[in-house]
Design a protein around this motif. Structure first.
Motif, PDB file in Angstrom:
ATOM      1  N   THR A   1      -0.685  28.705  15.298  1.00  0.00           N
ATOM      2  CA  THR A   1      -0.106  28.412  16.611  1.00  0.00           C
ATOM      3  C   THR A   1      -0.687  29.394  17.622  1.00  0.00           C
ATOM      4  N   GLY A   2      -0.434  29.128  18.894  1.00  0.00           N
ATOM      5  CA  GLY A   2      -0.874  30.038  19.932  1.00  0.00           C
ATOM      6  C   GLY A   2      -2.314  29.893  20.361  1.00  0.00           C
ATOM      7  N   LEU A   3      -2.998  28.814  19.914  1.00  0.00           N
ATOM      8  CA  LEU A   3      -4.369  28.589  20.358  1.00  0.00           C
ATOM      9  C   LEU A   3      -4.366  28.000  21.768  1.00  0.00           C
ATOM     10  N   ALA A   4      -5.452  28.207  22.498  1.00  0.00           N
ATOM     11  CA  ALA A   4      -5.547  27.781  23.892  1.00  0.00           C
ATOM     12  C   ALA A   4      -6.061  26.345  23.970  1.00  0.00           C
ATOM     13  N   PHE A   5      -5.150  25.394  23.749  1.00  0.00           N
ATOM     14  CA  PHE A   5      -5.424  23.959  23.765  1.00  0.00           C
ATOM     15  C   PHE A   5      -6.470  23.597  22.706  1.00  0.00           C
ATOM     16  N   PRO A   6      -6.052  23.604  21.427  1.00  0.00           N
ATOM     17  CA  PRO A   6      -6.975  23.239  20.356  1.00  0.00           C
ATOM     18  C   PRO A   6      -7.321  21.758  20.384  1.00  0.00           C
ATOM     19  N   GLU A   7      -8.548  21.449  19.991  1.00  0.00           N
ATOM     20  CA  GLU A   7      -9.070  20.083  19.970  1.00  0.00           C
ATOM     21  C   GLU A   7     -10.143  20.002  18.892  1.00  0.00           C
ATOM     22  N   GLY A   8     -10.530  18.765  18.556  1.00  0.00           N
ATOM     23  CA  GLY A   8     -11.720  18.507  17.770  1.00  0.00           C
ATOM     24  C   GLY A   8     -11.772  19.094  16.381  1.00  0.00           C
ATOM     25  N   PRO A   9     -10.738  18.960  15.534  1.00  0.00           N
ATOM     26  CA  PRO A   9     -10.850  19.530  14.190  1.00  0.00           C
ATOM     27  C   PRO A   9     -11.955  18.854  13.386  1.00  0.00           C
ATOM     28  N   ALA A  10     -12.635  19.643  12.551  1.00  0.00           N
ATOM     29  CA  ALA A  10     -13.701  19.126  11.685  1.00  0.00           C
ATOM     30  C   ALA A  10     -13.932  20.118  10.557  1.00  0.00           C
ATOM     31  N   PHE A  11     -14.437  19.604   9.429  1.00  0.00           N
ATOM     32  CA  PHE A  11     -14.718  20.447   8.271  1.00  0.00           C
ATOM     33  C   PHE A  11     -16.219  20.519   8.043  1.00  0.00           C
ATOM     34  N   ASP A  12     -16.704  21.728   7.731  1.00  0.00           N
ATOM     35  CA  ASP A  12     -18.118  21.869   7.421  1.00  0.00           C
ATOM     36  C   ASP A  12     -18.355  21.700   5.914  1.00  0.00           C
ATOM     37  N   PRO A  13     -19.608  21.661   5.462  1.00  0.00           N
ATOM     38  CA  PRO A  13     -19.888  21.422   4.042  1.00  0.00           C
ATOM     39  C   PRO A  13     -19.388  22.526   3.116  1.00  0.00           C
ATOM     40  N   PHE A  14     -18.958  23.661   3.676  1.00  0.00           N
ATOM     41  CA  PHE A  14     -18.521  24.796   2.878  1.00  0.00           C
ATOM     42  C   PHE A  14     -16.998  24.911   2.822  1.00  0.00           C
ATOM     43  N   GLY A  15     -16.302  23.905   3.367  1.00  0.00           N
ATOM     44  CA  GLY A  15     -14.851  23.886   3.313  1.00  0.00           C
ATOM     45  C   GLY A  15     -14.150  24.574   4.454  1.00  0.00           C
ATOM     46  N   ASN A  16     -14.901  25.098   5.424  1.00  0.00           N
ATOM     47  CA  ASN A  16     -14.277  25.728   6.587  1.00  0.00           C
ATOM     48  C   ASN A  16     -13.734  24.675   7.543  1.00  0.00           C
ATOM     49  N   LEU A  17     -12.564  24.930   8.097  1.00  0.00           N
ATOM     50  CA  LEU A  17     -11.976  24.089   9.131  1.00  0.00           C
ATOM     51  C   LEU A  17     -12.321  24.674  10.489  1.00  0.00           C
ATOM     52  N   TRP A  18     -12.897  23.843  11.349  1.00  0.00           N
ATOM     53  CA  TRP A  18     -13.254  24.255  12.708  1.00  0.00           C
ATOM     54  C   TRP A  18     -12.424  23.482  13.724  1.00  0.00           C
ATOM     55  N   CYS A  19     -12.164  24.105  14.843  1.00  0.00           N
ATOM     56  CA  CYS A  19     -11.693  23.383  16.027  1.00  0.00           C
ATOM     57  C   CYS A  19     -12.108  24.195  17.245  1.00  0.00           C
ATOM     58  N   VAL A  20     -11.840  23.676  18.429  1.00  0.00           N
ATOM     59  CA  VAL A  20     -12.137  24.412  19.657  1.00  0.00           C
ATOM     60  C   VAL A  20     -10.835  24.890  20.287  1.00  0.00           C
ATOM     61  N   GLU A  21     -10.965  25.920  21.102  1.00  0.00           N
ATOM     62  CA  GLU A  21      -9.898  26.281  22.034  1.00  0.00           C
ATOM     63  C   GLU A  21     -10.433  25.946  23.422  1.00  0.00           C
ATOM     64  N   PHE A  22     -10.093  24.740  23.853  1.00  0.00           N
ATOM     65  CA  PHE A  22     -10.650  24.170  25.080  1.00  0.00           C
ATOM     66  C   PHE A  22     -10.435  25.090  26.286  1.00  0.00           C
ATOM     67  N   ALA A  23      -9.241  25.643  26.421  1.00  0.00           N
ATOM     68  CA  ALA A  23      -8.902  26.418  27.613  1.00  0.00           C
ATOM     69  C   ALA A  23      -9.425  27.851  27.573  1.00  0.00           C
ATOM     70  N   ALA A  24     -10.066  28.245  26.465  1.00  0.00           N
ATOM     71  CA  ALA A  24     -10.561  29.618  26.358  1.00  0.00           C
ATOM     72  C   ALA A  24     -12.051  29.701  26.055  1.00  0.00           C
ATOM     73  N   GLY A  25     -12.735  28.559  25.893  1.00  0.00           N
ATOM     74  CA  GLY A  25     -14.156  28.580  25.597  1.00  0.00           C
ATOM     75  C   GLY A  25     -14.477  29.158  24.232  1.00  0.00           C
ATOM     76  N   ILE A  26     -13.670  28.794  23.228  1.00  0.00           N
ATOM     77  CA  ILE A  26     -13.783  29.418  21.904  1.00  0.00           C
ATOM     78  C   ILE A  26     -13.920  28.362  20.811  1.00  0.00           C
ATOM     79  N   LEU A  27     -14.780  28.648  19.822  1.00  0.00           N
ATOM     80  CA  LEU A  27     -14.791  27.926  18.562  1.00  0.00           C
ATOM     81  C   LEU A  27     -13.948  28.717  17.570  1.00  0.00           C
ATOM     82  N   TRP A  28     -13.029  28.025  16.898  1.00  0.00           N
ATOM     83  CA  TRP A  28     -12.081  28.646  15.949  1.00  0.00           C
ATOM     84  C   TRP A  28     -12.409  28.142  14.553  1.00  0.00           C
ATOM     85  N   ARG A  29     -12.496  29.063  13.597  1.00  0.00           N
ATOM     86  CA  ARG A  29     -12.819  28.680  12.222  1.00  0.00           C
ATOM     87  C   ARG A  29     -11.807  29.288  11.258  1.00  0.00           C
TER      88      ARG A  29
END
Length: 299
Positions: free
Chosen positions: A23-51
């Motif tokens: 919780t507490g992410l700055a407008f998370p969007e776009g969840p996706a998984f990479d080939p190594f099992g990591n979960l990614w999303c963006v923090e739209f309002a902060a210009g951040i990729l979250w893994r």
């Protein structure tokens, strides 16, 4: 950063079938998984990729702009729409490098690209809603492996999430401001989307945002401005829903490992939620992409 102050607790999540990953992410969007099992999303309002790693370790990478949807290629590189910089960008975790891959079409700038998906030949499809909330000025593009960008659909009221059906030929596009989903036939060689027709409509809320397609063809729709994920059958008929009360979904994706089931990003509390046991979904990683960056940006 919570944008609206809604909170989730363990009892509430259990009652509705989900667990809270963050919780507490700055407008998370776009969840996706990479080939190594990591979960990614963006923090739209902060210009951040979250893994989030399979171990639970979290890394946040500042990339600037307004990152939105995510698609990940077979090499683990994270492609994302940037509606602030009007570009399709790519982050290479192995090199810790961010590059711009496309920023224009037909002699003009891209208009606030929003979400994206690979086809099985390496084409990258993405939506450009711009400011098409009240006028049908939104469009959809294809970025080909050779770097060429073409418009494949236009005249839409805020085109948003998009995904392929299990046949790899039927492309589904969410038109948020008309609360409907379109389907049409995608020709990867000619890069054309033909025979569009309304596939389904959504209920109360602003409209369909991100999409995730299950292996059996059911479409899971994050209905923004509501507190639910609507499920449509492979023919577009209503097939149930998932509650995330008191949340407001932005997008969703299936965990290929099956452990996290359906992962949902949520705007009010800036949350990432997991519905274990929901799935499996279709594989989403695109082929290794051959085009070169048009501009490299310092990380």
């Amino acid at each position: 950063m919570s944008l609206a102050g809604a909170e989730f607790d363990a009892a509430e999540g259990q009652a509705h079938g989900f667990s809270v990953l963050a919780t507490g992410l700055a407008f998370p969007e776009g969840p996706a998984f990479d080939p190594f099992g990591n979960l990614w999303c963006v923090e739209f309002a902060a210009g951040i990729l979250w893994r989030r790693a399979p171990t639970g370790e979290v890394i946040r990478r500042f990339v600037d702009g307004r990152p939105n949807g995510i698609a990940i290629d077979a090499g683990g590189r994270v492609w994302f729409c940037d509606s602030g910089l009007n570009a399709i960008r790519r982050f290479d975790p192995a090199r810790d490098e961010v590059a711009t891959m496309a920023d224009g079409v037909d002699g003009g700038c891209l208009d606030k690209p929003n979400d994206l998906a690979f086809d099985q030949t390496g084409n990258l499809l993405f939506t450009c809603p711009g400011d098409s909330r009240t006028e049908p000025t939104g469009y959809v593009c294809c970025l080909a492996p050779d770097g060429a960008v073409t418009v494949i659909a236009s005249g839409l009221y805020f085109p948003n999430g998009l995904a392929f059906a299990p046949d790899d030929r039927t492309l589904i596009i969410a038109e948020t401001r008309r609360r409907r989903l379109w389907t049409g036939l995608w020709d990867a060689r000619r890069r054309t989307w033909s025979q569009p027709e309304i596939f389904a409509v959504t209920g109360d809320g602003i409209g369909p945002d991100g999409l995730a397609v299950a292996a059996d063809g059911r479409v899971h729709v994050a209905v923004h401005g509501s507190d639910r994920i609507e499920i449509k059958s492979s023919t577009g008929a209503p097939a149930g829903s998932l509650s995330l009360r008191p949340g407001n979904p932005t997008n969703c994706a299936f965990d290929p490992s099956g452990e996290l089931g359906l992962v949902v990003t949520e705007a009010n509390a800036g949350a990432v939620l997991s519905y274990p046991g929901i799935g499996p979904g279709l594989p989403l990683a695109g082929p290794a992409f051959t085009s070169q960056p048009i501009l490299r940006r310092a990380g």
